[in-house]
Design a protein around this motif. Structure first.
Motif, PDB file in Angstrom:
ATOM      1  N   HIS A  54      -0.134 -36.810 -45.530  1.00 13.99           N
ATOM      2  CA  HIS A  54       1.100 -36.286 -46.110  1.00 13.99           C
ATOM      3  C   HIS A  54       2.257 -37.262 -45.908  1.00 13.99           C
ATOM      4  CE1 HIS A  54      -0.944 -32.705 -47.114  1.00 13.99           C
ATOM      5  NE2 HIS A  54      -0.963 -32.150 -45.905  1.00 13.99           N
ATOM      6  N   TYR A  55       2.299 -37.889 -44.736  1.00 11.22           N
ATOM      7  CA  TYR A  55       3.384 -38.827 -44.460  1.00 11.22           C
ATOM      8  C   TYR A  55       3.282 -40.047 -45.377  1.00 11.22           C
ATOM      9  CZ  TYR A  55       7.003 -41.008 -41.598  1.00 11.22           C
ATOM     10  OH  TYR A  55       8.183 -41.565 -41.159  1.00 11.22           O
ATOM     11  N   GLU A  56       2.072 -40.541 -45.586  1.00 17.86           N
ATOM     12  CA  GLU A  56       1.895 -41.698 -46.463  1.00 17.86           C
ATOM     13  C   GLU A  56       2.285 -41.368 -47.897  1.00 17.86           C
ATOM     14  OE1 GLU A  56      -1.575 -44.873 -47.873  1.00 17.86           O
ATOM     15  OE2 GLU A  56      -1.908 -43.514 -46.172  1.00 17.86           O
ATOM     16  N   ASP A  57       1.932 -40.164 -48.353  1.00 15.32           N
ATOM     17  CA  ASP A  57       2.338 -39.755 -49.703  1.00 15.32           C
ATOM     18  C   ASP A  57       3.853 -39.737 -49.834  1.00 15.32           C
ATOM     19  OD1 ASP A  57      -0.285 -39.502 -50.437  1.00 15.32           O
ATOM     20  OD2 ASP A  57      -0.373 -37.333 -50.077  1.00 15.32           O
ATOM     21  N   ASP A  58       4.537 -39.276 -48.789  1.00 11.85           N
ATOM     22  CA  ASP A  58       6.001 -39.227 -48.814  1.00 11.85           C
ATOM     23  C   ASP A  58       6.584 -40.635 -48.870  1.00 11.85           C
ATOM     24  OD1 ASP A  58       8.507 -38.021 -48.783  1.00 11.85           O
ATOM     25  OD2 ASP A  58       8.648 -38.102 -46.606  1.00 11.85           O
ATOM     26  N   VAL A  59       6.018 -41.554 -48.076  1.00 14.78           N
ATOM     27  CA  VAL A  59       6.500 -42.937 -48.066  1.00 14.78           C
ATOM     28  C   VAL A  59       6.258 -43.593 -49.420  1.00 14.78           C
ATOM     29  CG1 VAL A  59       6.171 -45.218 -47.053  1.00 14.78           C
ATOM     30  CG2 VAL A  59       6.255 -43.208 -45.572  1.00 14.78           C
ATOM     31  N   VAL A 107       5.885 -50.566 -41.229  1.00 10.71           N
ATOM     32  CA  VAL A 107       5.550 -50.140 -39.867  1.00 10.71           C
ATOM     33  C   VAL A 107       6.313 -48.860 -39.573  1.00 10.71           C
ATOM     34  CG1 VAL A 107       5.534 -50.754 -37.435  1.00 10.71           C
ATOM     35  CG2 VAL A 107       5.194 -52.532 -39.162  1.00 10.71           C
ATOM     36  N   VAL A 108       5.580 -47.769 -39.409  1.00 12.24           N
ATOM     37  CA  VAL A 108       6.186 -46.488 -39.030  1.00 12.24           C
ATOM     38  C   VAL A 108       6.183 -46.436 -37.508  1.00 12.24           C
ATOM     39  CG1 VAL A 108       6.096 -43.993 -39.285  1.00 12.24           C
ATOM     40  CG2 VAL A 108       5.319 -45.456 -41.154  1.00 12.24           C
ATOM     41  N   ASN A 109       7.329 -46.748 -36.907  1.00 13.62           N
ATOM     42  CA  ASN A 109       7.430 -46.799 -35.448  1.00 13.62           C
ATOM     43  C   ASN A 109       7.856 -45.437 -34.884  1.00 13.62           C
ATOM     44  OD1 ASN A 109       7.248 -48.150 -32.982  1.00 13.62           O
ATOM     45  ND2 ASN A 109       9.412 -48.654 -32.974  1.00 13.62           N
ATOM     46  N   LYS A 110       7.689 -45.291 -33.578  1.00  6.72           N
ATOM     47  CA  LYS A 110       8.002 -44.044 -32.867  1.00  6.72           C
ATOM     48  C   LYS A 110       7.177 -42.877 -33.415  1.00  6.72           C
ATOM     49  CE  LYS A 110      12.716 -45.762 -32.288  1.00  6.72           C
ATOM     50  NZ  LYS A 110      14.160 -45.497 -32.409  1.00  6.72           N
ATOM     51  N   TRP A 111       5.903 -43.165 -33.695  1.00  2.48           N
ATOM     52  CA  TRP A 111       5.003 -42.156 -34.252  1.00  2.48           C
ATOM     53  C   TRP A 111       4.765 -41.020 -33.273  1.00  2.48           C
ATOM     54  CZ3 TRP A 111       3.796 -40.538 -38.707  1.00  2.48           C
ATOM     55  CH2 TRP A 111       2.608 -39.849 -38.982  1.00  2.48           C
ATOM     56  N   ALA A 113       2.199 -52.194 -50.450  1.00  7.72           N
ATOM     57  CA  ALA A 113       2.275 -52.612 -49.039  1.00  7.72           C
ATOM     58  C   ALA A 113       1.453 -51.682 -48.160  1.00  7.72           C
ATOM     59  CB  ALA A 113       3.735 -52.624 -48.581  1.00  7.72           C
ATOM     60  N   PRO A 114       0.662 -52.225 -47.232  1.00 12.59           N
ATOM     61  CA  PRO A 114      -0.075 -51.365 -46.282  1.00 12.59           C
ATOM     62  C   PRO A 114       0.870 -50.710 -45.291  1.00 12.59           C
ATOM     63  CG  PRO A 114      -0.361 -53.671 -45.706  1.00 12.59           C
ATOM     64  CD  PRO A 114       0.381 -53.650 -47.011  1.00 12.59           C
ATOM     65  N   ILE A 115       0.453 -49.593 -44.723  1.00 16.36           N
ATOM     66  CA  ILE A 115       1.267 -48.831 -43.771  1.00 16.36           C
ATOM     67  C   ILE A 115       0.560 -48.815 -42.429  1.00 16.36           C
ATOM     68  CG2 ILE A 115       2.330 -46.605 -43.270  1.00 16.36           C
ATOM     69  CD1 ILE A 115       2.457 -46.043 -46.223  1.00 16.36           C
ATOM     70  N   VAL A 116       1.315 -49.105 -41.366  1.00 12.21           N
ATOM     71  CA  VAL A 116       0.789 -49.114 -39.997  1.00 12.21           C
ATOM     72  C   VAL A 116       1.633 -48.153 -39.166  1.00 12.21           C
ATOM     73  CG1 VAL A 116       0.304 -50.498 -37.953  1.00 12.21           C
ATOM     74  CG2 VAL A 116       0.029 -51.506 -40.232  1.00 12.21           C
TER      75      VAL A 116
END
Length: 656
Positions: A499-504, A482-486, A514-517
């Protein structure tokens, strides 16, 4: 005369589709296909077949195309047969007892789980362990009725700080659910636990210490948090932090008031050793004026001696309640206390219990570093101020369990946890409370089914996030990131998320499944996606592959890439494969020698299982068990070993 077949459109994941065409060719025929277009690197022996005493096999001829040609050399033929022999083993032979292998697979899973539990063993507090065992033995003689938490009558424990409320809570529910430290202000949020006395079961609520109380319950319920921000403590001014700390007592009071409002019985705890003080008088007046219609029990704690206890309790008659001397540590007087509690509780209708019987309820633990918004996510999901939200680091101490029902009616148990800092930072701080809080957080991960790993959008992945992710993966729990404070990411566009998902994914390769929300919990944006993703993860974690699917996946994986040879010429051979467990999905591979399957090949097999069978959001376990040859094989001489049937060889795989 020669003939040629164009294999440019043959799927590399189904190489056995070539066999039907090859079997109709003459010995001089060839099949041409572009190797570069498929990045072909499969084993020669996987596509071999016998055709009238000749063996037709794939050869890599040159760098740009491959050719299938006939082989007449008997020496080369025997070498290829020997390679093929290692790829598949006929599980239908009399040498393999499928039932025995299934039992051995279950045993392997239990052994692995036991060894992993020892590695990840969390130190348990010894205080109250003896009493807990005695209570558990007593409970075994009572007929257990599965009553949902929301139907149980509630009993709240209130009082000023450092009077032993949490110790009494642990005494009533059994175990060490609440953190007990000899310092005031440790408990802040409401902590729930199931307790029983005789044939009566109820819910006990532990609350934080109340320093002062407002004039009316309405004033408490209308108080708002003065500091609300979506950034970490680094961006909060000193004045704002001090304001948040100053508001903490009122927020604790708000949580205590909510507990009293929903309770049928109130246990008002005072300190018999310290005696009566102004805070006790103020809390007593508040309870008497606003909650006189409820059953209020005055418990004078820390009365270890029965004789002195009566003298210590006599001082509290002025509060307007009948004092009862007890000791939460030794258990003195708690039996009489529970008798009084049960007399004030109402009976639960059997029809309500039958209509609300619960089956399996998955638990979702919300974990992460301090100040990433875990409590905000919990409050946004349940739609109320279930936990205190503050920019003060370390606000949450205990692991807070909350029942939640999703939009589709699916029930979950949400667990809010304390922020997990680095072990060195916790040790250097010297705070026993923080150490116990981290301990509770790791326990929450262990008893959960799905873990929501919360990270802060601006900070992205830190070293501590990676260490927490390692723990989640080793525990075998389903996970979503969970990427909070988006909302704090500036100048977002359509490419920002990619780009953010690639970095994670790059920094958290251990959780690449794991899925990303993305969410902003304080504004309530996209928090519903967390539950939707967690529900899908739990379904994947509980899924069992069918026999046909597992058989097909293993066949294709072996055909595409055979186990590598050692320097001595040995190669791993797979006898049998079965899914022996779920939550997490666990597969047991019975092989000739587990050491012949290197880590790279094991990762390859896991990758093939994921790409072909799914299992998004959950780790999968692959256990490799060495199995010696059967007595029947051992009795055969090397010269009398039968040659494999190349055209009908298959691996029979069963799912447990």
């Amino acid at each position: 005369m020669s003939s040629c077949i164009d294999a440019s459109h043959v799927s590399i994941f189904r190489p056995t589709s070539l066999l039907s065409s090859v079997s109709r060719l003459s010995p001089a025929c060839s099949i041409l296909f572009p190797v570069s277009s498929y990045n072909l690197s499969l084993s020669v022996s996987a596509l071999s077949l016998r055709n009238h005493n000749r063996l037709t096999s794939i050869r890599l001829c040159g760098s740009s195309e491959g050719e299938i040609e006939s082989v007449d050399d008997e020496d080369e033929l025997d070498g290829i047969e020997e390679d093929l022999e290692y790829d598949f083993e006929d599980a239908g032979d009399d040498n393999l007892d499928v039932d025995e292998l299934e039992l051995e697979a279950v045993k392997a899973v239990r052994e692995y789980a036991s060894s992993l539990s020892q590695e990840l063993k969390i130190e348990e507090e010894l205080i109250g362990e003896r009493e807990t065992r005695g209570r558990k033995k007593k409970r075994e003689t009572i007929k257990v009725v599965n009553i949902p938490d929301h139907l149980l009558p509630k009993v709240s424990i209130v009082g000023r700080p450092n009077v032993g409320k949490s110790a009494l809570f642990n005494r009533l529910v059994g175990g060490n659910r609440a953190i007990v430290v000899d310092e005031p202000g440790v408990t802040r949020d409401r902590l729930y636990g199931r307790a029983f006395w005789g044939d009566t079961e109820f819910m006990v609520i532990d609350t934080g210490g109340v320093i002062t109380v407002s004039k009316s319950p309405t004033d408490v319920m209308e108080q708002q948090l003065s500091v609300s921000t979506t950034i970490g403590m680094e961006g909060i001014s000193l004045a704002s932090r001090e304001a948040a700390v100053a508001k903490m007592p009122s927020m604790i009071e708000k949580q205590a008031t909510m507990a009293v409002e929903e309770s049928s019985v109130i246990i008002f705890v005072v300190d018999g050793q310290a005696g009566l003080n102004a805070a006790d008088v103020e809390i007593g007046d508040w309870l008497r004026k606003n909650y006189s219609h409820k059953n209020i029990i005055l418990a004078v704690n820390k009365c270890e001696s029965p004789r002195k206890g009566l003298m210590q309790a006599s001082e509290f008659w002025s509060l307007g309640f009948t004092p009862l001397p007890i000791s939460a540590v030794s258990g003195t007087g708690t039996g009489e206390l529970l008798d009084l509690v049960c007399t004030g509780l109402g009976k639960i209708e059997e029809s309500d219990v039958q209509n609300n019987e619960e089956g399996y309820v998955p638990s979702i633990a919300i974990v992460g570093r301090p100040n990433v918004g875990k409590s905000s996510i919990l409050n946004a999901l349940v739609g109320e101020d279930r936990t205190i939200v503050s920019p003060v680091s370390g606000t949450t101490r205990d692991a807070i369990d909350t029942e939640f029902e999703g939009p589709d009616g699916q029930k979950f148990r949400l667990i809010d946890t304390a922020g997990i800092r680095k072990r060195a930072a916790v040790a250097s701080s010297g705070s026993t409370t923080e150490a116990l809080s981290v301990n509770r957080a790791f326990r929450a991960v262990r008893r959960s089914d799905v873990v929501a790993l919360v990270i802060e959008a601006l900070a992205c992945i830190t070293e501590q996030d990676y260490k927490i992710a390692e723990r989640i993966e080793r525990e075998g729990k389903g996970c979503l990131i969970v990427v909070n404070k988006w909302d704090t990411i500036p100048n977002k566009n359509q490419q920002t998320t990619l780009h953010y998902e690639d970095d994670v994914r790059t920094k958290l390769r251990i959780l690449n499944w794991a899925p990303i929300v993305y969410s902003t919990a304080i504004a309530g944006n996209s928090v519903d996606r967390i539950i939707a993703a967690a529900s899908e993860v739990e379904k994947e974690r509980s899924r069992r592959l069918s026999t046909a699917t597992l058989n097909q996946v293993v066949h294709e994986a072996l055909a595409f890439k055979s186990p590598p040879r050692t320097r001595g010429g040995k190669r791993g051979r797979l006898y049998y494969c079965t899914q022996a467990a779920i939550r997490p999905p666990t597969f047991v591979f019975f092989v000739n020698d587990a050491k012949l399957f290197p880590e790279t090949y094991r990762r390859y097999m896991e990758k093939q299982l994921r790409s072909d069978a799914g299992f998004s959001g959950t780790p999968i376990r692959l256990l490799w068990r060495s199995r010696k040859k059967s007595e029947k094989d051992a009795g055969q001489s090397p010269t009398s070993k039968p040659k494999p049937n190349l055209t009908h060889k298959k691996l029979s795989v069963a799912a447990a």
